[in-house]
Design an enzyme around this catalytic site. Sequence first.
Site, PDB file in Angstrom:
ATOM      1  N   GLU A 153      35.042 -26.831  22.223  1.00 44.96           N
ATOM      2  CA  GLU A 153      35.943 -25.700  22.410  1.00 44.96           C
ATOM      3  C   GLU A 153      35.232 -24.341  22.451  1.00 44.96           C
ATOM      4  OE1 GLU A 153      40.352 -26.360  21.325  1.00 44.96           O
ATOM      5  OE2 GLU A 153      39.241 -26.423  19.456  1.00 44.96           O
ATOM      6  N   HIS A 183      38.384 -19.354  15.555  1.00 47.04           N
ATOM      7  CA  HIS A 183      39.376 -20.346  15.982  1.00 47.04           C
ATOM      8  C   HIS A 183      39.600 -21.322  14.839  1.00 47.04           C
ATOM      9  CE1 HIS A 183      41.598 -23.380  18.018  1.00 47.04           C
ATOM     10  NE2 HIS A 183      40.659 -24.275  17.817  1.00 47.04           N
ATOM     11  N   HIS A 201      42.696 -24.164  12.704  1.00 44.55           N
ATOM     12  CA  HIS A 201      43.956 -24.920  12.689  1.00 44.55           C
ATOM     13  C   HIS A 201      44.600 -24.715  11.329  1.00 44.55           C
ATOM     14  CE1 HIS A 201      41.013 -27.641  15.067  1.00 44.55           C
ATOM     15  NE2 HIS A 201      41.453 -26.678  15.848  1.00 44.55           N
ATOM     16  N   HIS A 239      48.437 -26.776  17.894  1.00 44.08           N
ATOM     17  CA  HIS A 239      46.990 -26.801  17.735  1.00 44.08           C
ATOM     18  C   HIS A 239      46.521 -25.854  16.627  1.00 44.08           C
ATOM     19  CE1 HIS A 239      42.871 -26.373  20.054  1.00 44.08           C
ATOM     20  NE2 HIS A 239      42.714 -26.462  18.761  1.00 44.08           N
TER      21      HIS A 239
HETATM   22 ZN   LIG Z   1      40.800 -26.335  17.900  1.00 44.32          ZN
END
Ligand SMILES: [Zn+2]
Length: 262
Positions: free
Chosen positions: A101, A120, A122, A192
């Site tokens: 990613e 980034h 979750h 996500h």
């Molecule tokens: Zn992710």
Amino acid sequence: MCSSSTHHRSEPVAVDIDDAAEASAAPSTELIEELVAANQILFDQGVVDAFGHISVRHDKRPDRFLLARNMAPSRVTAQDIVEFTLDGEAVNANGRKVYLERFIHSEIYRARPDVVSVVHSHSHSIVPLSVVKGMRLKAIFHMAGFVGQGAPVFEIREAGGDATDLLISNNMLGEALARHFDGHDIVLMRGHGSTVVGGSIKQAVYRAVYAELNARYQLQAMQLGEVTFLTEEESRTCVQNVEGQIQRPWDMWLEQARVRRG
Ligand SMILES: [Zn+2]
């Protein structure tokens, strides 16, 4: 899950790529140390677990950025930091696996020249707010003014169809996500997680920690009744006045993370 392989189905969390270009002048030692510290803080604060990542724009080449190789953030050391181009290509991975990613980072740096760091994750309270129709994460308290009047939600089906693994695994998906950052510093990703940006590593870490808290408070408050959110003006004033204090939580979080690591 944040990463997967396009080459080896037996190793679904990593990807092998060849180095695409020459590594540039070495980034400052301080920048690398801060990036390593940020990885430890984000894990200790519960923003990332085995998955999730933070990057920083290269301090000597704005068209490059730095991100750990594919690994759990809590284990990142200075030797694990890899340099990437804005196409998401590694320049000094030397065979080490990288995050699938990474295109989240590359395309945001390309689209937003003001962004210096990208997180980034979750984080747990964000995901519910990414999947309920008509629901938006909104600034609910003074520490999270940057959330504003409603964080956009990235719907991957609009860019990648209805059979993706929800991961931002190529430039096209990264570019589609990055477009949502026009006028926003946090974007939720349906089913996500979220991505936050900042003008420094410390600001991005601060925002990632307080975005998760804002989401938690919002979920709790909505169960009690009608919620009063910050106005647009309150959000703006809070960003100006409160985010000037990011050094204070940073010092505390880092100390705490290192005490716990032992
Ligand atoms: Zn992710």
